[in-house]
Design an enzyme around this catalytic site. Structure first.
Site, short mmCIF file in Angstrom:
data_model
loop_
_atom_site.label_atom_id
_atom_site.label_comp_id
_atom_site.label_asym_id
_atom_site.label_seq_id
_atom_site.Cartn_x
_atom_site.Cartn_y
_atom_site.Cartn_z
N GLN A 88 0.81 -1.21 0.00
CA GLN A 88 0.00 0.00 0.00
C GLN A 88 0.85 1.27 0.00
O GLN A 88 0.31 2.37 0.01
CB GLN A 88 -0.93 -0.02 1.22
CG GLN A 88 -1.93 -1.16 1.19
CD GLN A 88 -2.69 -1.31 2.49
OE1 GLN A 88 -2.60 -0.48 3.40
NE2 GLN A 88 -3.46 -2.38 2.61
N HIS A 152 -0.68 -0.25 5.45
CA HIS A 152 -1.06 0.83 6.37
C HIS A 152 -0.02 1.96 6.48
O HIS A 152 0.48 2.26 7.56
CB HIS A 152 -1.40 0.26 7.74
CG HIS A 152 -2.47 -0.78 7.71
ND1 HIS A 152 -2.88 -1.47 8.82
CD2 HIS A 152 -3.25 -1.24 6.69
CE1 HIS A 152 -3.84 -2.33 8.49
NE2 HIS A 152 -4.08 -2.19 7.18
N GLU A 246 -14.28 3.87 10.24
CA GLU A 246 -14.77 4.94 11.12
C GLU A 246 -14.63 6.32 10.50
O GLU A 246 -13.73 6.58 9.72
CB GLU A 246 -13.97 4.94 12.43
CG GLU A 246 -14.10 3.70 13.27
CD GLU A 246 -13.31 3.78 14.57
OE1 GLU A 246 -13.35 2.82 15.34
OE2 GLU A 246 -12.64 4.82 14.81
N TYR A 256 -8.39 7.12 19.67
CA TYR A 256 -9.50 6.59 18.89
C TYR A 256 -9.60 5.06 18.94
O TYR A 256 -10.40 4.47 18.22
CB TYR A 256 -9.43 7.12 17.45
CG TYR A 256 -9.73 8.60 17.44
CD1 TYR A 256 -11.03 9.08 17.48
CD2 TYR A 256 -8.69 9.53 17.51
CE1 TYR A 256 -11.30 10.44 17.54
CE2 TYR A 256 -8.95 10.89 17.56
CZ TYR A 256 -10.26 11.34 17.59
OH TYR A 256 -10.52 12.68 17.66
N TYR A 267 -9.65 -10.45 9.73
CA TYR A 267 -9.98 -11.01 8.42
C TYR A 267 -10.21 -12.52 8.45
O TYR A 267 -10.84 -13.06 7.55
CB TYR A 267 -8.88 -10.64 7.42
CG TYR A 267 -8.74 -9.15 7.24
CD1 TYR A 267 -9.70 -8.42 6.55
CD2 TYR A 267 -7.67 -8.46 7.80
CE1 TYR A 267 -9.60 -7.04 6.41
CE2 TYR A 267 -7.55 -7.08 7.66
CZ TYR A 267 -8.51 -6.38 6.96
OH TYR A 267 -8.41 -5.02 6.83
#
Length: 371
Positions: A88, A152, A246, A256, A267
């Site tokens: 990513q 991430h 979220e 958070y 997963y």
């Protein structure tokens, strides 16, 4: 009556629990009252986009190419730093300084192999554009340590009304180490001055060992940041695991929750956390279950879209549409599907001309034109 009472209590609990109520907002099908126009084609994974004063666009492509698009012609910008193109990671977001006309600064986030050992991590730089080349490149912040994990990296960039710079970084797959530890980078939202200095009123300034650039923590993989056009608050969305994406409104020093609390599961269907709320942890204002894999977000302020004005647009990677979230303050009261089956949306933004632009994998930048 004894058998009915528990059910009545459950219904009362659900009606009073804003988080459950928020998630129950039904997604309506799109009303096709618009057309599409491709502004810049031939971009495999467009990620970030911003505009220059002449109306031209700067567009990042995840593999490491920065394009300057004007009048349908793309030019590759030279002297772009080498990216750590893994999973990513790659060339990520881009934003111009609020005073760009005066200072010419452009901000770019990307995964970098510089500093910190094998692999890479998210870095933020600023630079100026001259003769289709980046010049005066300055390092603003580099997360460490590097890791060969491919997931991430985040990352979005936004400025608030006071000129502070916020950028988001994912937890790099180390969910049980990074997000809850303020002594470590990753799984955070950072706040800086535009030159990289740390604001003296950042929440963890002066705390031994703390990463003083941190503004919030307990974030998973934030790929949406947007300034509310009325309140000036910074809104953020982040990927959950399997369920539990979220939307949060950033608050100084707020936790958070990831992975202490979550609305999703792993997963492989195993439980990550048995709790969805906990004292000291900020609840999201909205969450998606199942996950839509949100990427990019923008508030609509343009009169060109009267039915969308004042509401929020979020791209969906997983279901390949643009979602309109109808807002009443900080409460989501409606959802509508826009641009159904358009493709994997990486970003959405309102341009200075008032039109909405989408960055779509394999297609490029697409303009939404209302009928």
């Amino acid at each position: 009556m004894k058998k009915i009472a528990p059910l009545l209590f459950l219904c009362f609990f659900i009606s009073c629990n804003s988080q459950v109520k928020q998630n129950d907002v039904a997604l309506k099908d799109e009303v096709q009252n618009y057309t599409f126009k491709t502004i810049a084609s031939g971009i495999s994974i467009p990620w970030g986009m911003t505009w220059l004063p002449d109306g031209s666009m700067l567009i990042t492509e995840k593999s490491g190419v920065l394009y300057h698009s004007k009048n349908g012609i793309k030019t590759e910008i030279k002297n772009v730093p080498e990216v750590y193109n893994r999973g990513q990671g790659g060339l990520l977001d881009i934003a111009t300084h609020p005073q760009y006309v005066k200072n010419g600064w452009i901000y770019i986030s990307y995964s970098s192999a510089e500093e910190g050992g094998k692999g890479g991590n998210t870095k933020l730089i600023r630079a100026k554009l001259q003769n289709e080349s980046l010049i005066q490149i300055e390092s603003i912040y580099k997360c460490s340590p590097n890791t060969t994990a491919g997931q991430h990296f985040g990352s979005r960039i936004v400025f608030d009304n006071e000129g502070y710079l916020y950028f988001s970084v994912g937890e790099r797959g180390e969910e049980f180490v990074n997000p809850q530890d303020i002594n470590r980078d990753n799984g955070k939202i950072y706040r800086l001055h535009d030159d990289g200095r740390i604001p003296k009123d950042n929440p963890f300034v002066g705390k031994k060992g703390a990463k003083e650039a941190i503004y919030t923590y307990g974030n998973r993989n934030p790929q949406g940041l947007a300034k509310h056009p009325v309140t000036g608050e910074i809104w953020e969305h982040e990927h959950g695991p399997k369920g539990g994406d979220e939307i949060n409104v950033l608050k100084k020093a707020a936790n958070y929750g990831w992975p202490v609390v979550t609305y999703g599961i792993d997963y492989d269907n195993t439980t990550i956390s048995k709790v969805q709320e906990k004292p000291g942890i900020e609840n999201p204002i909205y969450y998606w279950t199942p996950s839509i894999a949100p990427c990019g977000m923008t508030f609509v302020t343009s009169d060109k879209y009267p039915d969308w004005k004042g509401h929020l647009l979020v791209g969906s990677l997983k279901f390949q549409y643009l979602e309109l979230l109808k807002l009443q303050g900080k409460k989501v009261i409606g959802r509508q599907k826009i641009a159904a089956d358009i493709g994997r949306l990486r970003n959405v933004a309102q341009g200075p001309d008032g039109y909405i632009y989408m960055a779509v994998e394999g297609k490029g930048i697409i303009k939404i034109i209302p009928n």
